[in-house]
Design an enzyme around this catalytic site. Structure first.
Site, PDB file in Angstrom:
ATOM      1  CE  LYS A 195      -3.035   2.692   3.115  1.00 19.41           C
ATOM      2  NZ  LYS A 195      -3.884   2.701   4.330  1.00 19.41           N
TER       3      LYS A 195
ATOM      4  CE  LYS B 202      -6.336   8.888   8.113  1.00 21.30           C
ATOM      5  NZ  LYS B 202      -6.944   7.825   8.917  1.00 21.30           N
TER       6      LYS B 202
ATOM      7  NE  ARG C  33     -10.482  -1.349   4.431  1.00 21.94           N
ATOM      8  CZ  ARG C  33     -11.001  -1.503   5.648  1.00 21.94           C
ATOM      9  NH1 ARG C  33     -12.142  -2.136   5.800  1.00 21.94           N
ATOM     10  NH2 ARG C  33     -10.389  -1.016   6.698  1.00 21.94           N
TER      11      ARG C  33
ATOM     12  CG  ASP D 268      -1.728   5.449   4.962  1.00 22.80           C
ATOM     13  OD1 ASP D 268      -1.549   4.410   5.627  1.00 22.80           O
ATOM     14  OD2 ASP D 268      -2.819   5.755   4.459  1.00 22.80           O
TER      15      ASP D 268
ATOM     16  CG  ASP E  22      -9.661   7.553   6.930  1.00 22.22           C
ATOM     17  OD1 ASP E  22      -8.617   7.507   6.244  1.00 22.22           O
ATOM     18  OD2 ASP E  22      -9.683   7.815   8.150  1.00 22.22           O
TER      19      ASP E  22
ATOM     20  CD  GLU F  11      -6.560   5.177   2.710  1.00 20.57           C
ATOM     21  OE1 GLU F  11      -7.522   5.249   3.515  1.00 20.57           O
ATOM     22  OE2 GLU F  11      -5.380   5.032   3.076  1.00 20.57           O
TER      23      GLU F  11
HETATM   24  N1  BES Z   1      -3.941   4.719   7.010  1.00 22.19           N
HETATM   25  C1  BES Z   1      -5.011   4.448   7.893  1.00 22.19           C
HETATM   26  C2  BES Z   1      -4.631   3.499   9.021  1.00 22.19           C
HETATM   27  C3  BES Z   1      -3.604   3.990   9.998  1.00 22.19           C
HETATM   28  C4  BES Z   1      -3.985   4.556  11.195  1.00 22.19           C
HETATM   29  C5  BES Z   1      -2.269   3.843   9.736  1.00 22.19           C
HETATM   30  C6  BES Z   1      -3.038   4.988  12.096  1.00 22.19           C
HETATM   31  C7  BES Z   1      -1.316   4.270  10.641  1.00 22.19           C
HETATM   32  C8  BES Z   1      -1.704   4.830  11.828  1.00 22.19           C
HETATM   33  C9  BES Z   1      -6.161   3.817   7.111  1.00 22.19           C
HETATM   34  O1  BES Z   1      -6.281   4.221   5.804  1.00 22.19           O
HETATM   35  C10 BES Z   1      -7.411   4.230   7.794  1.00 22.19           C
HETATM   36  O2  BES Z   1      -7.699   5.383   7.801  1.00 22.19           O
HETATM   37  N2  BES Z   1      -8.112   3.256   8.362  1.00 22.19           N
HETATM   38  C11 BES Z   1      -9.309   3.516   9.051  1.00 22.19           C
HETATM   39  C12 BES Z   1     -10.312   2.475   8.644  1.00 22.19           C
HETATM   40  C13 BES Z   1     -11.710   2.762   9.090  1.00 22.19           C
HETATM   41  C14 BES Z   1     -12.251   3.952   8.353  1.00 22.19           C
HETATM   42  C15 BES Z   1     -12.550   1.539   8.831  1.00 22.19           C
HETATM   43  C16 BES Z   1      -9.037   3.456  10.552  1.00 22.19           C
HETATM   44  O3  BES Z   1      -8.208   2.644  10.962  1.00 22.19           O
HETATM   45  O4  BES Z   1      -9.594   4.263  11.268  1.00 22.19           O
HETATM   46 ZN    ZN Z   2      -4.548   4.859   4.872  1.00 22.39          ZN
HETATM   47 MN    MN Z   3      -7.438   5.982   5.590  1.00 14.57          MN
END
Ligand code: BES
Ligand code: ZN
Ligand code: MN
Length: 495
Positions: A259, A271, A345, A282, A341, A343
């Site tokens: 990713k 966010k 996947r 990321d 968010d 994204e």
């Molecule tokens: N890039 C984030 C995950 C992340 C969070 C990486 C903290 C490093 C540190 C990912 O894209 C994301 O935003 N995931 C969301 C998913 C949710 C919307 C189902 C999350 O983890 O809040």
């Molecule tokens: Zn992300």
């Molecule tokens: Mn995200």
């Protein structure tokens, strides 16, 4: 790219202890045994080393601990480092001890008197891993934080040529780790999708075949899920394919998929501001894939490995995708985007499908800073490991353990999959709050073909951390490069 600290191996010359500048290190056993270099240092310092060995503090000393005698009498050096290390250390103990010296590495040269010690290549690797600095954007030349790592390390050993040969493949791994850290530490205004692709193109100089797919080509392939993530960004989306063909001509490759979200604002599902700056990391999965490819190429691994990264930026914009949009993946399955968010996947599902479609890999491993939930589960000590195949999964866990990289297996199960049901499309891109990391993995599994052994590594907690670790200063860790390099050696190399 910042190159790892140069380590040179030379024949033992006890007279250098008195004359060497910078730092000199000698190694003692936990029970206070001195080798010839230790005895010489003790004589030069008129017994200072022996006084340390006789002290209460030394009595409590642990393997891998360093005692520094500053401005030692009788020596030209500014510091005499006394490293405590078992006579027969394990590879991990040796690496940790080296890291303890690497942490002390300043801009000055260093001489390490290793005598006839074993595991000195691992010690050197630990040192080089830890002596990392990301100073690309520091303009000061000689402030403390910016001491530089350019000055070399000399390790004196009685069989220095043997140790040098053992260090060569370990140094390749260090180069890979440092390359990953450089990418992950880089801010998003510098490391745009195009700049990332350009840096990957540089792997061609090591014999890696590199292709960069642009948006028109991705459109033709049908990667609508990936393209939808990047459609609100000024930086164009890219998929980069890196092929290392070191194995048998007809052997199916190992596929590594990363990713590469160069910045994740969350998109329209924006966010919160606090901590958003961390989302420059990321692209950590893509960074590990890139670093692993570098390590493999640098040591000319006798294996076929293909690395694929999806490079996008997730921005809110008039053209950005909306919550509620439905997109069609390259596989053909449709996805209702509940949360923009989630994204990662969407990016991975298309690149994973493409990887299997084109390369028919023997196994596929994806890496992603995928979920905040994995940090809730495992903190910053372990990456989440999900797999449909016990054999490859156990081989990976073993490799990670040997490299001292935390990895913990998490479950997959049909029941979690139910949470992804959509009213209007084939699936939703989120499953709600419960088991957030597992539903993300279940989403990805829908894009794994029957019969492909697969591992998903959720590295959100380990790719970049806020405090120093054993092998890295705070910031990007390069987690995974060494484990994957070892997995390739253990499972995919031809004799
Ligand atoms: N890039 C984030 C995950 C992340 C969070 C990486 C903290 C490093 C540190 C990912 O894209 C994301 O935003 N995931 C969301 C998913 C949710 C919307 C189902 C999350 O983890 O809040
Ligand atoms: Zn992300
Ligand atoms: Mn995200």
């Amino acid at each position: 790219m910042s190159s790892p600290i140069p380590v040179r191996f030379e024949a033992t010359d006890l007279d250098r202890i008195a004359t060497a500048e910078g730092r000199v290190a000698v190694i003692v056993t936990p029970d206070g045994k001195l080798d010839p270099a230790g005895r010489r240092a003790n004589r030069l310092t008129r017994g200072a080393v022996q006084r340390l060995l006789d002290s209460d503090r030394f009595a409590k000393a642990k393997n891998g601990q360093v005692f520094t005698l500053a401005w030692p009498a009788g020596m030209a050096a500014e510091a005499l480092d006394v490293l405590v290390l078992e006579q027969n250390p394990s590879p991990i103990e040796a690496r940790k001890a080296g890291a303890a010296l690497g942490k002390l590495k300043d801009g000055k040269p260093a001489l390490i008197m290793a005598g006839s010690r074993r595991r000195v290549a691992e010690l050197a690797q630990g040192l080089a891993l830890r002596a990392y600095r990301f100073d690309a954007h520091k303009t000061g030349s000689d402030d403390e934080e910016n001491g530089g790592t350019v000055s070399e390390v000399v390790i004196a050993h009685n069989r220095h040529e043997e140790v040098a040969a053992a260090y060569a493949p370990l140094q390749a791994a260090v180069e890979g780790v440092h390359a990953t850290r450089d990418l992950v530490n880089e801010p998003a205004n510098v490391l745009t999708t195009e700049e990332f692709a350009r840096r990957l193109k540089e792997l061609e100089s090591l014999g890696v075949e590199v292709e960069i797919l642009d948006e028109a080509e991705l459109e033709k392939l049908g990667m609508r899920a990936l393209l939808a993530v990047g459609q609100g960004a000024e930086s164009p989306s890219r998929v980069v394919v890196m092929q290392w063909k070191g194995g048998a001509k007809d052997a199916a490759p190992l596929a590594l998929v990363g990713k590469g979200v160069v910045f994740d604002t969350g998109g329209i599902s924006l966010k919160p501001a606090g901590g958003m700056e961390d989302m420059t990391m990321d692209m950590g999965g893509a960074g590990v894939v890139a670093g692993t490819m570098r390590a493999l190429a640098r040591r000319k691994a006798r294996a076929n490995v293909v690395g694929l990264v999806g490079l996008v930026e997730n921005m809110p914009d008039g053209r950005a995708q909306r919550p509620g949009d439905v997109v069609r993946s390259m596989k053909g399955d449709t996805i209702e985007v509940i949360n923009t968010d989630a994204e990662g996947r969407l990016v991975l599902c298309d690149v994973m499908w493409y990887a299997q479609d084109r390369f028919k890999p023997a196994a596929m491993i994806d890496l992603a800073t995928l979920t905040g939930a994995i940090i809730i589960s495992l903190g910053h000590e372990n990456a989440g490991v999900f797999s449909n195949d016990d054999a490859i999964c156990n081989a990976f866990l073993k490799a990670a353990q040997a490299e001292d990289e935390g990895a913990w297996r998490m479950p997959l199960a049909k029941a979690y999959d139910e949470l992804l049901k959509s009213r209007i499309a084939d699936m939703k891109n989120v499953g709600g709050r419960p088991a957030g990391s597992i539903t993300a993995a279940q989403f990805l599994q829908r894009f794994v073909k029957e019969g492909t052994p697969w591992i998903h590594l959720d590295i959100a907690g380990v790719a970049s951390v806020k405090s120093d670790t054993t092998y890295a200063p705070k910031g990007a860790t390069g987690w995974g490069v060494r484990a994957l390099d070892r997995l390739v050696r253990d499972r995919f190399e031809v004799e």
